[in-house]
Design a protein around this motif. Structure first.
Motif, PDB file in Angstrom:
ATOM      1  N   ASP A   1       0.846  -1.193   0.000  1.00 15.22           N
ATOM      2  CA  ASP A   1       0.000   0.000   0.000  1.00 15.22           C
ATOM      3  C   ASP A   1       0.884   1.246   0.000  1.00 15.22           C
ATOM      4  OD1 ASP A   1      -1.906   1.979   0.283  1.00 15.22           O
ATOM      5  OD2 ASP A   1      -2.988   0.954   1.893  1.00 15.22           O
ATOM      6  N   ALA A   2       1.261   1.680  -1.188  1.00 11.39           N
ATOM      7  CA  ALA A   2       2.185   2.803  -1.327  1.00 11.39           C
ATOM      8  C   ALA A   2       1.622   4.091  -0.745  1.00 11.39           C
ATOM      9  CB  ALA A   2       2.556   3.003  -2.797  1.00 11.39           C
ATOM     10  N   LEU A   3       0.354   4.352  -0.967  1.00  8.51           N
ATOM     11  CA  LEU A   3      -0.244   5.584  -0.462  1.00  8.51           C
ATOM     12  C   LEU A   3      -0.236   5.611   1.067  1.00  8.51           C
ATOM     13  CD1 LEU A   3      -1.643   8.259  -0.882  1.00  8.51           C
ATOM     14  CD2 LEU A   3      -3.812   7.026  -1.045  1.00  8.51           C
ATOM     15  N   ALA A   4      -0.603   4.513   1.685  1.00  9.03           N
ATOM     16  CA  ALA A   4      -0.600   4.459   3.148  1.00  9.03           C
ATOM     17  C   ALA A   4       0.813   4.661   3.686  1.00  9.03           C
ATOM     18  CB  ALA A   4      -1.175   3.138   3.643  1.00  9.03           C
ATOM     19  N   LEU A   5       1.809   4.050   3.037  1.00  8.84           N
ATOM     20  CA  LEU A   5       3.193   4.233   3.480  1.00  8.84           C
ATOM     21  C   LEU A   5       3.590   5.699   3.363  1.00  8.84           C
ATOM     22  CD1 LEU A   5       5.941   3.114   4.421  1.00  8.84           C
ATOM     23  CD2 LEU A   5       6.517   2.849   1.999  1.00  8.84           C
ATOM     24  N   ALA A   6       3.269   6.333   2.240  1.00  6.43           N
ATOM     25  CA  ALA A   6       3.616   7.742   2.048  1.00  6.43           C
ATOM     26  C   ALA A   6       2.958   8.616   3.110  1.00  6.43           C
ATOM     27  CB  ALA A   6       3.202   8.198   0.658  1.00  6.43           C
ATOM     28  N   LEU A   7       1.702   8.378   3.372  1.00  7.54           N
ATOM     29  CA  LEU A   7       0.998   9.178   4.380  1.00  7.54           C
ATOM     30  C   LEU A   7       1.580   8.952   5.773  1.00  7.54           C
ATOM     31  CD1 LEU A   7      -2.675   8.813   3.099  1.00  7.54           C
ATOM     32  CD2 LEU A   7      -1.173  10.814   2.921  1.00  7.54           C
ATOM     33  N   ASN A   8       1.936   7.720   6.085  1.00  7.61           N
ATOM     34  CA  ASN A   8       2.539   7.437   7.389  1.00  7.61           C
ATOM     35  C   ASN A   8       3.925   8.069   7.514  1.00  7.61           C
ATOM     36  OD1 ASN A   8       0.912   5.772   9.290  1.00  7.61           O
ATOM     37  ND2 ASN A   8       0.617   4.588   7.425  1.00  7.61           N
ATOM     38  N   LEU A   9       4.699   8.089   6.433  1.00 10.25           N
ATOM     39  CA  LEU A   9       6.003   8.749   6.484  1.00 10.25           C
ATOM     40  C   LEU A   9       5.845  10.251   6.692  1.00 10.25           C
ATOM     41  CD1 LEU A   9       7.910   6.806   3.704  1.00 10.25           C
ATOM     42  CD2 LEU A   9       8.445   6.821   6.154  1.00 10.25           C
ATOM     43  N   ILE A  10       4.852  10.848   6.042  1.00 14.18           N
ATOM     44  CA  ILE A  10       4.599  12.278   6.236  1.00 14.18           C
ATOM     45  C   ILE A  10       4.192  12.543   7.684  1.00 14.18           C
ATOM     46  CG2 ILE A  10       3.040  14.178   5.641  1.00 14.18           C
ATOM     47  CD1 ILE A  10       3.064  12.986   2.753  1.00 14.18           C
ATOM     48  N   ALA A  11       3.309  11.717   8.214  1.00 17.02           N
ATOM     49  CA  ALA A  11       2.863  11.894   9.603  1.00 17.02           C
ATOM     50  C   ALA A  11       4.029  11.713  10.572  1.00 17.02           C
ATOM     51  CB  ALA A  11       1.742  10.915   9.923  1.00 17.02           C
ATOM     52  N   LEU A  12       4.884  10.760  10.301  1.00 10.44           N
ATOM     53  CA  LEU A  12       6.048  10.516  11.154  1.00 10.44           C
ATOM     54  C   LEU A  12       7.000  11.712  11.111  1.00 10.44           C
ATOM     55  CD1 LEU A  12       7.385   8.373  12.945  1.00 10.44           C
ATOM     56  CD2 LEU A  12       8.453   7.445  10.894  1.00 10.44           C
ATOM     57  N   ALA A  13       7.228  12.249   9.923  1.00  9.93           N
ATOM     58  CA  ALA A  13       8.092  13.426   9.795  1.00  9.93           C
ATOM     59  C   ALA A  13       7.480  14.628  10.505  1.00  9.93           C
ATOM     60  CB  ALA A  13       8.323  13.742   8.317  1.00  9.93           C
ATOM     61  N   ALA A  14       6.187  14.816  10.367  1.00 13.94           N
ATOM     62  CA  ALA A  14       5.521  15.948  11.021  1.00 13.94           C
ATOM     63  C   ALA A  14       5.631  15.839  12.538  1.00 13.94           C
ATOM     64  CB  ALA A  14       4.059  16.015  10.591  1.00 13.94           C
ATOM     65  N   THR A  15       5.500  14.635  13.053  1.00 19.37           N
ATOM     66  CA  THR A  15       5.634  14.419  14.492  1.00 19.37           C
ATOM     67  C   THR A  15       7.047  14.756  14.955  1.00 19.37           C
ATOM     68  OG1 THR A  15       3.945  12.700  14.440  1.00 19.37           O
ATOM     69  CG2 THR A  15       5.435  12.679  16.321  1.00 19.37           C
ATOM     70  N   ALA A  16       8.041  14.328  14.176  1.00 15.51           N
ATOM     71  CA  ALA A  16       9.437  14.612  14.539  1.00 15.51           C
ATOM     72  C   ALA A  16       9.731  16.106  14.478  1.00 15.51           C
ATOM     73  CB  ALA A  16      10.374  13.851  13.606  1.00 15.51           C
ATOM     74  N   VAL A  17       9.241  16.779  13.457  1.00 14.01           N
ATOM     75  CA  VAL A  17       9.470  18.228  13.332  1.00 14.01           C
ATOM     76  C   VAL A  17       8.793  18.970  14.474  1.00 14.01           C
ATOM     77  CG1 VAL A  17       8.910  20.257  11.926  1.00 14.01           C
ATOM     78  CG2 VAL A  17       9.899  18.223  10.855  1.00 14.01           C
ATOM     79  N   THR A  18       7.583  18.569  14.825  1.00 11.13           N
ATOM     80  CA  THR A  18       6.865  19.203  15.925  1.00 11.13           C
ATOM     81  C   THR A  18       7.607  19.006  17.249  1.00 11.13           C
ATOM     82  OG1 THR A  18       4.769  18.882  14.774  1.00 11.13           O
ATOM     83  CG2 THR A  18       4.650  19.290  17.136  1.00 11.13           C
ATOM     84  N   ALA A  19       8.112  17.807  17.474  1.00 16.17           N
ATOM     85  CA  ALA A  19       8.869  17.542  18.705  1.00 16.17           C
ATOM     86  C   ALA A  19      10.163  18.348  18.739  1.00 16.17           C
ATOM     87  CB  ALA A  19       9.176  16.049  18.819  1.00 16.17           C
ATOM     88  N   LEU A  20      10.853  18.440  17.615  1.00 15.76           N
ATOM     89  CA  LEU A  20      12.079  19.230  17.553  1.00 15.76           C
ATOM     90  C   LEU A  20      11.783  20.710  17.798  1.00 15.76           C
ATOM     91  CD1 LEU A  20      15.108  19.436  17.060  1.00 15.76           C
ATOM     92  CD2 LEU A  20      14.619  19.535  14.606  1.00 15.76           C
ATOM     93  N   ALA A  21      10.691  21.184  17.237  1.00 15.96           N
ATOM     94  CA  ALA A  21      10.302  22.584  17.456  1.00 15.96           C
ATOM     95  C   ALA A  21      10.030  22.844  18.937  1.00 15.96           C
ATOM     96  CB  ALA A  21       9.067  22.921  16.616  1.00 15.96           C
ATOM     97  N   ALA A  22       9.298  21.961  19.563  1.00 10.47           N
ATOM     98  CA  ALA A  22       8.994  22.126  20.987  1.00 10.47           C
ATOM     99  C   ALA A  22      10.264  22.083  21.832  1.00 10.47           C
ATOM    100  CB  ALA A  22       8.016  21.045  21.441  1.00 10.47           C
ATOM    101  N   ALA A  23      11.173  21.194  21.480  1.00 12.31           N
ATOM    102  CA  ALA A  23      12.411  21.049  22.256  1.00 12.31           C
ATOM    103  C   ALA A  23      13.357  22.233  22.090  1.00 12.31           C
ATOM    104  CB  ALA A  23      13.130  19.759  21.852  1.00 12.31           C
ATOM    105  N   THR A  24      13.258  22.919  20.961  1.00 11.94           N
ATOM    106  CA  THR A  24      14.188  24.019  20.697  1.00 11.94           C
ATOM    107  C   THR A  24      13.545  25.396  20.818  1.00 11.94           C
ATOM    108  OG1 THR A  24      13.736  23.904  18.311  1.00 11.94           O
ATOM    109  CG2 THR A  24      15.609  22.614  19.149  1.00 11.94           C
ATOM    110  N   GLY A  25      12.255  25.432  21.144  1.00 13.65           N
ATOM    111  CA  GLY A  25      11.568  26.711  21.303  1.00 13.65           C
ATOM    112  C   GLY A  25      11.302  27.435  19.998  1.00 13.65           C
TER     113      GLY A  25
END
Length: 86
Positions: A42-66
């Motif tokens: 399921d290529a679409l599901a994988l792509a969407l999950n990778l985007i969600a995973l990246a968004a979660t990581a970026v949000t956490a990095l933003a919170a950690a760095t202010g």
């Protein structure tokens, strides 16, 4: 949502996480095998999950760095551009 759809979504999410973990560990064969299988299933599901995973990581990095998520993304893009010009 049907149970089979939830299970497929969970499997796709797990494949995305496993693929990123293998990439971070620099395990090329594992990255290829995990992503190849996930794309075939399921290529679409994988792509969407990778985007969600990246968004979660970026949000956490933003919170950690202010910083805001947009500032984090901009800084990542700028460092990538610098690497390309070396």
């Amino acid at each position: 949502m049907a149970q089979s759809q939830r299970r497929t979504g969970a499997e796709s999410h797990r494949a995305a996480v496993d693929g990123v973990a293998a990439y971070l560990a620099d395990e090329d064969a594992d990255v290829y095998n995990i992503t190849d299988t996930a794309v075939r299933e399921d290529a679409l599901a994988l792509a969407l999950n990778l985007i969600a995973l990246a968004a979660t990581a970026v949000t956490a990095l933003a919170a950690a760095t202010g910083r805001t998520p947009e500032e984090v993304l901009r800084s990542m893009d700028e460092s990538h551009v610098r690497d390309l010009h070396r």
